[in-house]
Design a protein around this motif. Sequence first.
Motif, short mmCIF file in Angstrom:
data_model
loop_
_atom_site.label_atom_id
_atom_site.label_comp_id
_atom_site.label_asym_id
_atom_site.label_seq_id
_atom_site.Cartn_x
_atom_site.Cartn_y
_atom_site.Cartn_z
N LEU A 142 5.84 0.10 -8.14
CA LEU A 142 4.89 1.21 -8.20
C LEU A 142 5.50 2.44 -8.87
O LEU A 142 4.78 3.22 -9.52
N ASN A 143 6.79 2.63 -8.75
CA ASN A 143 7.43 3.80 -9.35
C ASN A 143 7.41 3.75 -10.87
O ASN A 143 7.10 4.74 -11.54
N THR A 144 7.74 2.58 -11.43
CA THR A 144 7.77 2.46 -12.89
C THR A 144 6.47 1.92 -13.44
O THR A 144 6.26 1.92 -14.65
N GLN A 145 5.58 1.44 -12.54
CA GLN A 145 4.31 0.83 -12.92
C GLN A 145 4.53 -0.31 -13.90
O GLN A 145 3.86 -0.42 -14.93
N THR A 146 5.48 -1.14 -13.54
CA THR A 146 5.76 -2.34 -14.32
C THR A 146 5.93 -3.51 -13.36
O THR A 146 6.17 -3.33 -12.16
N ILE A 168 -2.96 -2.21 -14.73
CA ILE A 168 -1.87 -1.52 -14.04
C ILE A 168 -2.41 -0.26 -13.36
O ILE A 168 -2.08 0.04 -12.21
N ALA A 169 -3.26 0.47 -14.05
CA ALA A 169 -3.86 1.67 -13.47
C ALA A 169 -4.72 1.31 -12.27
O ALA A 169 -4.75 2.03 -11.26
N GLN A 170 -5.41 0.17 -12.38
CA GLN A 170 -6.25 -0.27 -11.27
C GLN A 170 -5.40 -0.66 -10.07
O GLN A 170 -5.74 -0.33 -8.92
N TYR A 174 -5.50 1.22 -6.43
CA TYR A 174 -5.76 0.52 -5.17
C TYR A 174 -4.66 0.78 -4.15
O TYR A 174 -4.92 1.13 -3.00
N LEU A 175 -3.41 0.63 -4.56
CA LEU A 175 -2.29 0.73 -3.62
C LEU A 175 -2.11 2.14 -3.07
O LEU A 175 -1.71 2.31 -1.92
N SER A 349 -13.00 -5.57 -3.58
CA SER A 349 -13.46 -5.72 -4.96
C SER A 349 -12.61 -4.90 -5.92
O SER A 349 -12.55 -5.18 -7.11
N ALA A 350 -11.95 -3.88 -5.37
CA ALA A 350 -11.07 -3.05 -6.21
C ALA A 350 -9.65 -3.58 -6.20
O ALA A 350 -8.80 -3.08 -6.91
N ALA A 351 -9.41 -4.57 -5.38
CA ALA A 351 -8.07 -5.15 -5.30
C ALA A 351 -8.06 -6.53 -5.91
O ALA A 351 -9.07 -7.19 -6.00
#
Length: 359
Positions: A142-146, A168-170, A174-175, A349-351
């Motif tokens: 989550l920190n690097t979004q990778t 990735i944005a989604q 969600y998280l 539905s968003a996850a």
Amino acid sequence: MKIFLLLLLLGVNGAAGVTHSMKYFKTASSGIPNFPEFVSVGLVDEVEFVHYDSNTKRAEPKQDWMKEAVDQQYWDTQSEIVLRQQQTFKGNIDILKQRFNQTGGVHIVQVMYGCEWTEGTKEVKGFWQEGYDGEDFISFDLNTQTWIAPTAEAVITKNKWDNNKAEIAQAKNYLTEICPQWGKKYLQAGRSSLMRTDRPSVSLLQKSSSSPVSCFATGFYPNKAVLVWRKDGDDLHDNVEEGEILPNPDGTFQKSSDLDLSSVRPEDWGKYECVFQLDGLKDDIITKLDQSVIRSNSDDVDALTVSIIIALVLLAVVLSTIAGFIFIKWRKGKTTLSTLSGSDTSELSAALNPALQIQ
């Protein structure tokens, strides 16, 4: 970090506030006779509140407060979403079998994702991990979004997912946003059950005069507890065997910690004490090491053994339900949620739109 099929055990929190969690386990399997091909469970503060499997093809409430909190449209919507996830997971197993050059046999795909948040702060910790046949396959940083690929077979998936910025944005949304928002809704719906505090009974048990003394706490809730032995006010680690927190059949928990006294002089017993700390209890429960309070007759020992066996059996059932199979290692009124039923309620539905389809 390996994905373990163990309920996450959170320690007692400090002055910053109480930590809560919501998480989902999605498990698909192939080659296991007489067992659902797909199992999905949701937990809030380690309490299962929703369950789905491929035999019933229905999302169902596991707590009375959840039954009262939402209407039938909610369950219909959840069932449709998880059914689509089931189909995706089935395809994922086929893809991964090809990726790992496998044919028949037993195979397991699992996703574990969710969030933790602390009352009184804005800090949210999100996590998303996927495993295959007992090993990590890919996880989200989550920190690097990778995405992190620990094996060569996962690199192709990592590269494709890393390049999909929209998903990735989604996943991040969600998280960090949707997950804690809905976790708080579920907590509120089950407040009287999930946010209660049950004080335990604490006993000192000893099988024989030469056996370790076990400090045994049972009947407590929540499971955010610490049980330690101290000498002269300092925590002991040597000659101490600490047990896991285990569930009781009534929804409470138990924990034990054994102290080996073989090298302790009788005159020094007064320096030792068992200390139990529970999230929600202001004061510690302190039990002095005193020969006169130790229960050592066979009835007490047998009762403890039976209690632990029951807890272990219950834990095995819970874990098998959550996992689908143990191959992977790794509270207010109806209006609280029902006014958001149907498509608006579906936090699911968003996850799992990102990172469901293995590519």
